[in-house]
Design a protein around this motif. Structure first.
Motif, short mmCIF file in Angstrom:
data_model
loop_
_atom_site.label_atom_id
_atom_site.label_comp_id
_atom_site.label_asym_id
_atom_site.label_seq_id
_atom_site.Cartn_x
_atom_site.Cartn_y
_atom_site.Cartn_z
N PRO A 193 0.83 -1.22 0.00
CA PRO A 193 0.00 0.00 0.00
C PRO A 193 0.86 1.26 0.00
O PRO A 193 2.06 1.22 0.29
CB PRO A 193 -0.79 -0.13 1.31
N ASN A 194 0.23 2.39 -0.34
CA ASN A 194 0.90 3.68 -0.21
C ASN A 194 1.31 3.87 1.26
O ASN A 194 0.48 3.72 2.15
CB ASN A 194 -0.02 4.82 -0.65
N LEU A 195 2.56 4.21 1.48
CA LEU A 195 3.11 4.18 2.83
C LEU A 195 3.70 5.54 3.19
O LEU A 195 4.44 6.14 2.42
CB LEU A 195 4.21 3.11 2.89
N ALA A 196 3.34 6.02 4.39
CA ALA A 196 3.88 7.28 4.89
C ALA A 196 4.08 7.18 6.39
O ALA A 196 3.33 6.49 7.08
CB ALA A 196 2.94 8.44 4.57
N GLU B 28 -5.69 0.25 1.17
CA GLU B 28 -4.88 0.73 0.06
C GLU B 28 -3.75 1.65 0.51
O GLU B 28 -2.90 2.04 -0.29
CB GLU B 28 -5.77 1.48 -0.94
N LYS B 29 -3.72 2.01 1.77
CA LYS B 29 -2.65 2.86 2.27
C LYS B 29 -2.39 2.53 3.73
O LYS B 29 -3.25 2.00 4.43
CB LYS B 29 -3.00 4.34 2.10
N ILE B 30 -1.17 2.84 4.16
CA ILE B 30 -0.81 2.72 5.57
C ILE B 30 -0.13 4.02 5.99
O ILE B 30 0.84 4.45 5.37
CB ILE B 30 0.15 1.55 5.85
N ASP B 31 -0.65 4.64 7.02
CA ASP B 31 0.02 5.78 7.64
C ASP B 31 0.51 5.34 9.01
O ASP B 31 -0.28 4.85 9.83
CB ASP B 31 -0.94 6.96 7.79
N ASN C 234 -1.45 1.47 18.72
CA ASN C 234 -2.85 1.20 18.40
C ASN C 234 -2.98 1.14 16.88
O ASN C 234 -2.13 1.66 16.16
CB ASN C 234 -3.75 2.31 18.97
N THR C 235 -4.03 0.49 16.40
CA THR C 235 -4.25 0.40 14.97
C THR C 235 -5.67 0.79 14.63
O THR C 235 -6.63 0.29 15.23
CB THR C 235 -3.99 -1.04 14.46
N LEU C 236 -5.80 1.71 13.67
CA LEU C 236 -7.08 2.08 13.09
C LEU C 236 -7.10 1.57 11.66
O LEU C 236 -6.13 1.00 11.17
CB LEU C 236 -7.27 3.59 13.12
N TYR C 237 -8.20 1.76 10.98
CA TYR C 237 -8.34 1.28 9.60
C TYR C 237 -7.38 2.05 8.69
O TYR C 237 -7.55 3.24 8.45
CB TYR C 237 -9.79 1.48 9.15
N GLY C 238 -6.33 1.38 8.23
CA GLY C 238 -5.35 2.01 7.35
C GLY C 238 -4.36 2.91 8.04
O GLY C 238 -3.65 3.67 7.40
N CYS C 239 -4.30 2.82 9.36
CA CYS C 239 -3.46 3.75 10.12
C CYS C 239 -2.92 3.06 11.36
O CYS C 239 -3.69 2.59 12.20
CB CYS C 239 -4.29 4.97 10.51
N SER C 240 -1.61 2.98 11.47
CA SER C 240 -0.97 2.42 12.65
C SER C 240 -0.36 3.54 13.49
O SER C 240 0.19 4.51 12.95
CB SER C 240 0.13 1.43 12.24
N ILE C 241 -0.46 3.41 14.80
CA ILE C 241 -0.01 4.44 15.72
C ILE C 241 0.96 3.81 16.72
O ILE C 241 0.64 2.80 17.33
CB ILE C 241 -1.18 5.10 16.46
N VAL C 242 2.13 4.42 16.87
CA VAL C 242 3.14 3.94 17.79
C VAL C 242 3.56 5.08 18.70
O VAL C 242 3.58 6.24 18.29
CB VAL C 242 4.35 3.37 17.02
N ASP C 243 3.88 4.76 19.95
CA ASP C 243 4.27 5.79 20.91
C ASP C 243 5.53 6.51 20.44
O ASP C 243 6.53 5.88 20.09
CB ASP C 243 4.52 5.15 22.28
N GLU C 244 5.49 7.84 20.45
CA GLU C 244 6.62 8.62 19.94
C GLU C 244 7.87 8.48 20.80
O GLU C 244 8.97 8.76 20.35
CB GLU C 244 6.24 10.09 19.82
N GLU C 245 7.71 8.02 22.05
CA GLU C 245 8.89 7.78 22.89
C GLU C 245 9.80 6.73 22.26
O GLU C 245 11.02 6.77 22.43
CB GLU C 245 8.47 7.34 24.29
N LEU C 246 9.21 5.80 21.51
CA LEU C 246 10.01 4.77 20.85
C LEU C 246 10.84 5.35 19.71
O LEU C 246 11.88 4.81 19.36
CB LEU C 246 9.11 3.65 20.33
N LEU C 247 10.37 6.44 19.12
CA LEU C 247 11.15 7.12 18.09
C LEU C 247 12.29 7.91 18.72
O LEU C 247 13.44 7.85 18.27
CB LEU C 247 10.25 8.07 17.27
N VAL C 248 12.00 8.62 19.80
CA VAL C 248 12.99 9.47 20.45
C VAL C 248 14.05 8.62 21.15
O VAL C 248 15.26 8.81 20.97
CB VAL C 248 12.31 10.42 21.46
N ASP C 249 13.60 7.64 21.94
CA ASP C 249 14.54 6.82 22.72
C ASP C 249 15.39 5.92 21.83
O ASP C 249 16.53 5.62 22.14
CB ASP C 249 13.78 5.96 23.73
#
Length: 302
Positions: free
Chosen positions: A64-67, A107-110, A122-137
């Motif tokens: 899918p289109n990925l961002a 058709e897409k994943i954000d 958490n996961t919504l329809y076509g959208c995955s959400i990850v805690d931003e602390e995992l990006l920073v740490d």
């Protein structure tokens, strides 16, 4: 502004909406959405805000289109980590597509990095959400933190199939999707880690040993920290959703559920396990699954 109205709106409804917006005297816009596939209502939602966004321009892989997105304050980390993140996502999606026997259901994943998320994502329809602390740490983090971020991202991808396309009939069997997604995130990373060598900057942290050490460490830690009784049934008997929040320690239950799936994998063997998972996805697509259906599937496989 009403330009086009989908077939879901009748002429009377359109006129009523125009009238209502006119009376409110606002600059709100009305948007109409086409009908979607059947999904669980819990998977529907919106993410809104100002974000730094990086798109994957990939014409080769059938994905899918990925961002990926993060708040502007974390733009530096996002840009520095985006190449590695895309490599993990693309390789995980390829493995998952083969495992479930079908493409990702949207058709897409954000992928959003957002603050204050329980249990890391958490996961919504076509959208995955990850805690931003995992990006920073993880930006300058240790091995465990980097593995944890990869696990969190892949786990949310798994939910696209088990959790969005298929959902449990009632929270009694939340161990099915919660446990399978957590086990599969480790299983898949262990399978693709060698193919990532030389492709990502931090490939040295993604090894089979580190991935399964992360699994064992967190499973043990969650049980040590928890008040949950070790003989508490994995398949619950709940009368309402409030009991789900009050009767069990969700973190401990999630890791115990993942351990059950790992035991099943070791019991039946890899090929039978993968055939069973694929049959779950094909037999109950856009439907419900429970423990009786699951047991029946693996009985048939064996």
């Amino acid at each position: 502004q009403i330009d086009e109205i989908s077939s879901g709106f009748t002429e009377d409804m359109t006129e009523q909406l125009k009238k209502t917006l006119g009376e409110l005297n606002t600059n709100w816009e009305l948007s109409a959405f086409n009908n979607l596939d059947r999904i669980t209502p819990a998977s529907f939602g919106f993410v809104a805000g100002k974000f730094e966004t990086i798109l994957l321009d990939d014409k080769i892989h059938n994905i899918p289109n990925l961002a990926i997105h993060a708040r502007p304050a974390f733009a530096k980390q996002l840009r520095a980590e985006s190449e590695d993140l895309f490599q993990i996502i693309v390789n995980a999606l390829e493995y998952l597509k083969n495992l479930f026997g079908r493409n990702y259901p949207t058709e897409k994943i954000d992928l959003f990095f957002l603050p204050n998320l329980p249990e890391g994502g958490n996961t919504l329809y076509g959208c995955s959400i990850v805690d931003e602390e995992l990006l920073v740490d993880s930006f300058d983090g240790d091995v465990l933190t980097n593995v944890e971020r990869a696990v969190a991202i892949v786990q949310q991808l798994v939910y696209g199939w088990i959790g969005i396309s298929i959902t449990t009939e009632w929270c009694n069997d939340s161990w099915i999707d919660e446990g399978l997604s957590l086990f599969l995130s480790h299983f898949i990373l262990a399978k693709i880690c060698r193919s990532l060598e030389g492709k990502i900057k931090k490939a040295n942290y993604l090894t089979e040993k580190n991935i399964w050490s992360h699994f064992i460490f967190n499973k043990g830690l969650s049980l040590i920290e928890s008040d949950i009784q070790l003989n508490y049934p994995i398949s619950l008997n709940l009368g309402n959703t409030a009991e789900y929040e009050t009767l069990i320690d969700i973190r401990a239950h999630r890791w115990r559920s993942a351990a059950v799936w790992r035991q099943l994998y070791l019991l039946v063997g890899e090929e039978s396990f993968k055939r069973g998972v694929k049959k779950c996805a094909s037999d109950y697509d856009s439907g419900f699954i429970n423990k009786e259906k699951l047991i029946k599937i693996f009985d048939q496989i064996l």
